[in-house]
Design a protein around this motif. Structure first.
Motif, mmCIF file in Angstrom:
data_model
loop_
_atom_site.group_PDB
_atom_site.id
_atom_site.type_symbol
_atom_site.label_atom_id
_atom_site.label_comp_id
_atom_site.label_asym_id
_atom_site.label_seq_id
_atom_site.Cartn_x
_atom_site.Cartn_y
_atom_site.Cartn_z
ATOM 1 N N ASN A 1 -4.218 4.534 -13.348
ATOM 2 C CA ASN A 1 -4.084 4.275 -11.916
ATOM 3 C C ASN A 1 -4.388 2.818 -11.573
ATOM 4 O O ASN A 1 -4.985 2.518 -10.549
ATOM 5 C CB ASN A 1 -5.012 5.208 -11.136
ATOM 6 C CG ASN A 1 -4.554 5.430 -9.713
ATOM 7 O OD1 ASN A 1 -3.403 5.200 -9.394
ATOM 8 N ND2 ASN A 1 -5.450 5.883 -8.863
ATOM 9 N N GLN B 1 0.829 -1.201 0.000
ATOM 10 C CA GLN B 1 0.000 0.000 0.000
ATOM 11 C C GLN B 1 0.864 1.251 0.000
ATOM 12 O O GLN B 1 0.589 2.216 -0.726
ATOM 13 C CB GLN B 1 -0.927 -0.005 1.212
ATOM 14 C CG GLN B 1 -1.962 1.124 1.191
ATOM 15 C CD GLN B 1 -2.943 1.040 2.346
ATOM 16 O OE1 GLN B 1 -2.756 0.242 3.254
ATOM 17 N NE2 GLN B 1 -3.960 1.864 2.319
ATOM 18 N N GLU B 2 1.927 1.258 0.798
ATOM 19 C CA GLU B 2 2.835 2.407 0.825
ATOM 20 C C GLU B 2 3.505 2.595 -0.527
ATOM 21 O O GLU B 2 3.594 3.717 -1.044
ATOM 22 C CB GLU B 2 3.905 2.201 1.901
ATOM 23 C CG GLU B 2 3.421 2.314 3.324
ATOM 24 C CD GLU B 2 4.528 2.014 4.320
ATOM 25 O OE1 GLU B 2 4.654 2.752 5.295
ATOM 26 O OE2 GLU B 2 5.272 1.039 4.115
ATOM 27 N N TYR C 1 -8.441 8.791 -5.855
ATOM 28 C CA TYR C 1 -7.165 9.361 -5.428
ATOM 29 C C TYR C 1 -7.357 10.247 -4.192
ATOM 30 O O TYR C 1 -6.499 10.280 -3.303
ATOM 31 C CB TYR C 1 -6.545 10.166 -6.568
ATOM 32 C CG TYR C 1 -5.181 10.741 -6.242
ATOM 33 C CD1 TYR C 1 -4.139 9.912 -5.846
ATOM 34 C CD2 TYR C 1 -4.943 12.108 -6.334
ATOM 35 C CE1 TYR C 1 -2.890 10.434 -5.552
ATOM 36 C CE2 TYR C 1 -3.699 12.630 -6.040
ATOM 37 C CZ TYR C 1 -2.679 11.792 -5.651
ATOM 38 O OH TYR C 1 -1.441 12.312 -5.350
ATOM 39 N N GLN D 1 -3.678 7.728 3.486
ATOM 40 C CA GLN D 1 -2.237 7.811 3.711
ATOM 41 C C GLN D 1 -1.857 8.994 4.597
ATOM 42 O O GLN D 1 -0.673 9.219 4.868
ATOM 43 C CB GLN D 1 -1.497 7.918 2.371
ATOM 44 C CG GLN D 1 -1.563 6.654 1.537
ATOM 45 C CD GLN D 1 -0.862 5.489 2.197
ATOM 46 O OE1 GLN D 1 0.195 5.663 2.794
ATOM 47 N NE2 GLN D 1 -1.440 4.306 2.100
ATOM 48 N N TYR E 1 0.954 3.942 -3.218
ATOM 49 C CA TYR E 1 0.565 5.339 -3.049
ATOM 50 C C TYR E 1 1.712 6.276 -3.415
ATOM 51 O O TYR E 1 1.507 7.278 -4.114
ATOM 52 C CB TYR E 1 0.123 5.597 -1.608
ATOM 53 C CG TYR E 1 -0.302 7.035 -1.392
ATOM 54 C CD1 TYR E 1 -1.513 7.486 -1.903
ATOM 55 C CD2 TYR E 1 0.520 7.933 -0.732
ATOM 56 C CE1 TYR E 1 -1.901 8.800 -1.746
ATOM 57 C CE2 TYR E 1 0.140 9.253 -0.569
ATOM 58 C CZ TYR E 1 -1.078 9.688 -1.075
ATOM 59 O OH TYR E 1 -1.448 10.993 -0.932
ATOM 60 N N ASP F 1 -7.553 7.832 -1.351
ATOM 61 C CA ASP F 1 -6.233 7.239 -1.148
ATOM 62 C C ASP F 1 -5.345 8.193 -0.354
ATOM 63 O O ASP F 1 -4.600 7.774 0.544
ATOM 64 C CB ASP F 1 -5.562 6.928 -2.489
ATOM 65 C CG ASP F 1 -6.156 5.699 -3.168
ATOM 66 O OD1 ASP F 1 -6.873 4.937 -2.480
ATOM 67 O OD2 ASP F 1 -5.900 5.506 -4.362
ATOM 68 N N SER F 2 -5.414 9.470 -0.686
ATOM 69 C CA SER F 2 -4.624 10.487 0.017
ATOM 70 C C SER F 2 -5.049 10.600 1.471
ATOM 71 O O SER F 2 -4.206 10.702 2.376
ATOM 72 C CB SER F 2 -4.762 11.847 -0.683
ATOM 73 O OG SER F 2 -4.329 11.779 -2.028
ATOM 74 N N GLN G 1 2.343 6.020 -7.480
ATOM 75 C CA GLN G 1 1.317 6.441 -8.433
ATOM 76 C C GLN G 1 1.434 7.909 -8.819
ATOM 77 O O GLN G 1 1.113 8.296 -9.936
ATOM 78 C CB GLN G 1 -0.075 6.176 -7.858
ATOM 79 C CG GLN G 1 -0.496 4.718 -7.962
ATOM 80 C CD GLN G 1 -1.845 4.460 -7.344
ATOM 81 O OE1 GLN G 1 -2.265 5.171 -6.435
ATOM 82 N NE2 GLN G 1 -2.526 3.431 -7.793
#
Length: 376
Positions: free
Chosen positions: A164, A57-58, A277, A284, A61, A280-281, A64
């Motif tokens: 993506n 996952q890290e 996105y 994170q 992110y 996703d941001s 991308q």
């Protein structure tokens, strides 16, 4: 009387000597002991050059943001990735063949123009310079070809125009050789990560460190077997082009009709990816990136700190479903999310239905407004 006076003087002298000795001990011995303890308490420096393992996952992110979609006027769609701080993007030659300028689309829907500064007629590799990407930190490159068989890999790109997209697999073969006119592929990786037209030019990442180890370039028929050019093999030539761009680009008459499937990405697709996105941001903890996707009116009415506080109790968000409905120049995106939140110290799972308005603002797709309600 005289003897008493002498005794007092002697005792005083002894105390003075003891005091001086104590001061010397404190000034010299104690600091040295404290220094030794502080040295022991200091963290042991890590050895340089050792890549740090990260979660998938890290890696996804972080990477991308530096993977782009490449579009040509003839409908060709491919991928590429930023490899230096000059704004230079590595891709496949067959993606940008017969073009001098191409359209670049980033993961947050920014569109910009790139210029082809280097391309090979024998090796399927090219470099596109995108001035607007200059001075950004590029993807980390694994410069030595030391990826063994069964290395876990992640393939990033825009298969069939679906920007993506990430697929996972392993290096299932080494040192494969074949020809696809006019290119010859030598000593390439065979990978099990599914790739499709549009993936071409995207990076193949080491699934543990996130370093680029290859450039996704070809697929075997309908099978889930792909091939990736080791990035270490092409670094000398791409660095040469970055230092001294080609004056004249070679022509590819055999690729006049475009080499990739021309499934143009619609604005509705792009709006859907923008919402993805955004979340996703949030997941994170990159609230600056999430906030930057909001339109100017929304940012004007909601400052960054206020926006950030709105997610203070949010632990994670999963995007369950999205539906994009174009209405004129605007796109209505309905999203169903599941949020993990803290309420009075307890963790609760809640579902929300959110409605966003997405549209272009200064030639860039932005989230203009949003509203939502909790679902029962």
């Amino acid at each position: 009387m005289k003897r008493t006076w002498m005794t007092s003087l002697l005792i005083t002298a002894v105390f003075i000597l003891l005091g001086i000795g104590g001061m010397i001990f404190v000034q010299q011995k104690i600091p040295s002991q404290l220094e030794a303890v502080s040295i022991l308490d200091q963290p042991v420096p890590e050895e340089e050059g050792e890549p740090v393992n990260k979660s998938n996952q890290e890696i996804i992110y972080e990477s991308q943001k530096l993977v782009v979609q490449i579009e040509l006027d003839n409908g060709t769609i491919g991928s590429g990735f930023l490899y230096n701080d000059q704004g230079d993007v590595i891709t496949n030659a067959h993606v940008v063949a017969n073009a001098e300028e191409v359209n670049i689309v980033t993961v947050d829907s920014k569109e910009m123009t790139g210029k082809v500064i280097g391309i090979s007629r024998s090796t399927d590799i090219a470099v596109v310079r995108v001035p607007e990407l200059a001075e950004q930190e590029p993807l980390s490159i694994q410069e030595k070809d030391n990826a063994p068989l069964l290395t876990e890999v992640l393939a990033l790109g825009s298969p069939l125009g679906l920007q993506n997209t990430v697929t996972r697999g392993e290096i299932s073969g080494l040192d494969r050789n074949f020809e696809l006119t006019p290119f010859r592929y030598e000593n390439v990786y065979q990978i099990s990560a599914p790739i499709s037209p549009g993936n071409s030019g995207g990076p193949l990442l080491n699934g543990e460190t996130g370093e680029v180890i290859g450039i996704n370039s070809a697929k075997l028929g309908e099978e889930s077997i792909g091939f990736s050019i080791p990035v270490s093999n092409i670094l000398p030539i791409v660095r040469k082009w970055s230092k001294s761009p080609m004056d004249d680009l070679p022509e590819f008459p055999e690729l006049e009709n475009g080499a990739e499937v021309s499934n143009q990405q619609t604005d509705a697709d792009q709006a859907t990816y923008l919402i993805q996105y955004f979340y996703d941001s949030i997941n994170q903890g990159d609230f600056v990136a999430a906030y930057s996707l909001l339109g100017s009116d929304w940012q004007e009415s909601t400052g960054y700190e206020q926006f950030r506080e709105g997610y203070y109790n949010t632990l994670s968000v999963s995007l369950d479903n999205t539906v994009a409905d174009p209405e004129g120049e605007e796109i209505q995106v309905t999203a169903i999310i599941t949020a993990e939140e803290t309420v009075d110290g307890e963790v609760e799972i809640k579902k929300y239905k959110l409605e966003y308005v997405v549209a272009y603002e200064n030639d860039q797709m932005m989230i203009l407004s949003g509203k939502g309600e909790e679902m029962e």
